[in-house]
Design a protein around this motif. Structure first.
Motif, short mmCIF file in Angstrom:
data_model
loop_
_atom_site.label_atom_id
_atom_site.label_comp_id
_atom_site.label_asym_id
_atom_site.label_seq_id
_atom_site.Cartn_x
_atom_site.Cartn_y
_atom_site.Cartn_z
N VAL A 1 -2.02 -1.85 1.77
CA VAL A 1 -1.11 -2.64 2.61
C VAL A 1 -1.95 -3.32 3.68
O VAL A 1 -2.82 -2.69 4.30
CB VAL A 1 -0.03 -1.76 3.28
N LEU B 1 7.67 -2.54 6.66
CA LEU B 1 6.66 -2.11 5.69
C LEU B 1 6.51 -0.59 5.59
O LEU B 1 5.69 -0.09 4.82
CB LEU B 1 5.30 -2.72 6.07
N GLU C 1 6.42 1.21 2.21
CA GLU C 1 5.22 0.91 1.43
C GLU C 1 4.00 1.62 2.01
O GLU C 1 3.19 2.19 1.28
CB GLU C 1 4.96 -0.61 1.41
N LYS D 1 2.30 -5.86 1.07
CA LYS D 1 1.61 -5.00 0.11
C LYS D 1 0.65 -5.88 -0.65
O LYS D 1 1.04 -6.77 -1.42
CB LYS D 1 2.64 -4.37 -0.84
#
Length: 475
Positions: free
Chosen positions: A245, A266, A269, A239
């Motif tokens: 991202v 990830l 996020e 991030k």
């Protein structure tokens, strides 16, 4: 792009003898005949450029190689011959036998520097009023001391776990940092015109990168990130800020599990962040299946995939036969490849669509993710093959824009198979399939162009910040 993904490399071995000098004419004739009879892109270019141009090219090549006994020079001429057809998606490489013979032909001697006493050297560096590239630099399996001697910066080995020995000179850089000489692992000197000192901690010599070990100096985040991009062999991401991202994918070659795992980590996020940047600079391709999980994060509508057709010859069909006869392959897989093999064998000398009777397939997902809202994909001239296939698929999404420089253009003919020449001197790869895109939507030698072009006034180290800046206006 590898043949049917699961075939990977298929090297057909020949028995061969030892020769001190390269017989370039013999290797050229074998590569020429093999390519003419089996490469999926051969006839397309002959029809496009004409047989007269091809025969002239052949005669000029034959005249040049008749005098060559050097393996490296022969390799260059063989590559130049192949570039009549395309700039990439073929491969010519020296075998270990040829490399050994070439080393004996060249017999380059190492250049050595006076031994460096590390503690004394460190004290000398720290006593200076300002710092330059003098100091200790690390690369894979090497620690290099860079010391200014007369009008050059000399980089010599002080620790090694490689073919280099202690005190070997790795490079010499001019005092004004405009050029360098780099010594390869067999001590051959290479003239380099691109030298960059990035921040305080990254030294770039051509396409080789070194990171400062000593003295410890302030490290700019973007310089550290750039070094990681240029040196990492595995995908990574994080991030970057509340709106972004960032993910870097260096290759699609046998990397599916690593890419899948990164996106899994990830995922939480990505699906709540507005912007996603996927950086594939220098990704030369691999297997299409490696990026299958990425598509869900880009998807907005059905994606059109133009299918390849395979050129059936005895040699091109051989990899499937190898799989069928492999006792370690399960029966279900053998049955599938046996059906494909039989279909190809029934159609020798023809192009066959192995997947279906359609030229185009549609990839559909059940839903579109609300986030990310925008996806920026960073590309450059080193993107080839499956990396370009990924770009082709991604750019059909309403979320996606491309940033950087146009790709290398190596996609229209694909699915490479590998051979070794009968002399044992050269590894040779050619392509067994062609896309139904050609000639109307060709990519080879032209590349895929970005939506936002980054010219030379934008240093590559600043590309990510530039993408973020542009995407910040997409509200």
């Amino acid at each position: 792009m590898k043949l049917l993904q699961s075939l990977a490399f298929t090297v057909l071995a020949y028995s061969f003898g030892y020769s001190q000098n390269c017989n370039c004419t013999e290797n050229y004739n074998w590569i020429k005949n093999t390519f003419e009879e089996n490469d999926a892109g051969y006839q397309y270019i002959i029809d496009k450029k004409g047989n007269n141009a091809y025969q002239t090219h052949n005669q000029l090549t034959a005249n040049r190689i008749a005098k060559i006994s050097d393996y490296n020079q022969c390799k260059i001429e063989l590559e130049n011959w192949l570039k009549f057809f395309r700039q990439d998606h073929f491969y010519i490489g020296l075998t270990d036998q040829a490399k050994s013979n070439q080393k004996k032909l060249e017999n380059f001697q190492s250049v050595t520097a006076n031994p460096i006493q590390l503690e004394k050297f460190k004290k000398e560096i720290l006593s200076k009023k300002s710092y330059s590239i003098e100091g200790l630099w690390k690369a894979k399996n090497l620690l290099i001391a860079v010391k200014k001697i007369n009008n050059e910066f000399i980089g010599s080995v002080v620790e090694t776990k490689s073919k280099y020995k202690l005190n070997d000179v790795i490079f010499k850089i001019s005092a004004d940092m405009s050029s360098a000489t780099y010594f390869t692992s067999n001590y051959k000197p290479e003239s380099i015109q691109q030298v960059q000192y990035l921040g305080n901690n990254v030294l770039q010599i051509g396409n080789r990168f070194f990171e400062r070990e000593f003295p410890v100096l302030a490290y700019e985040n973007k310089i550290k990130e750039y070094f990681q991009i240029k040196s990492s062999e595995k995908p990574f991401g994080y991030k970057k800020d509340e709106n972004t991202v960032y993910i870097y994918i260096p290759t699609f070659d046998d990397s599916k599990s690593e890419i899948d795992q990164l996106f899994k980590v990830l995922h939480s996020e990505i699906i709540k962040t507005e912007n996603l940047i996927i950086d594939i600079r220098d990704n030369t391709g691999g297997q299409d299946q490696s990026y299958s999980s990425v598509i869900s994060y880009l998807y907005t509508n059905p994606i059109q995939l133009v299918l390849p057709e395979f050129y059936s010859t005895e040699l091109n069909n051989q990899p499937m036969k190898v799989i069928i006869e492999n006792p370690s392959v399960d029966e279900q897989t053998k049955k599938m490849y046996k059906e494909l093999y039989d279909k190809l064998e029934r159609n020798r000398g023809k192009f066959i669509n192995l997947s279906s009777n359609e030229n185009v397939a549609l990839i559909k997902r059940e839903k579109m993710l609300d986030f990310p809202k925008n996806v920026g994909i960073i590309i450059n001239e080193n993107n080839l093959s499956s990396a370009e296939e990924f770009i082709f698929m991604a750019k059909q999404s309403r979320k996606v824009k491309l940033f950087g420089r146009k790709t290398g253009g190596a996609l229209d003919v694909s699915n490479m198979v590998d051979l070794v020449s009968p002399t044992g001197d050269f590894e040779f790869s050619y392509c067994v399939s062609r896309s139904k895109r050609i000639p109307d939507n060709a990519v080879d030698d032209m590349g895929i162009h970005p939506d936002y072009y980054f010219d030379s006034s934008i240093p590559e180290v600043d590309w990510i910040d530039k993408v973020k800046e542009i995407m910040s206006f997409w509200k």
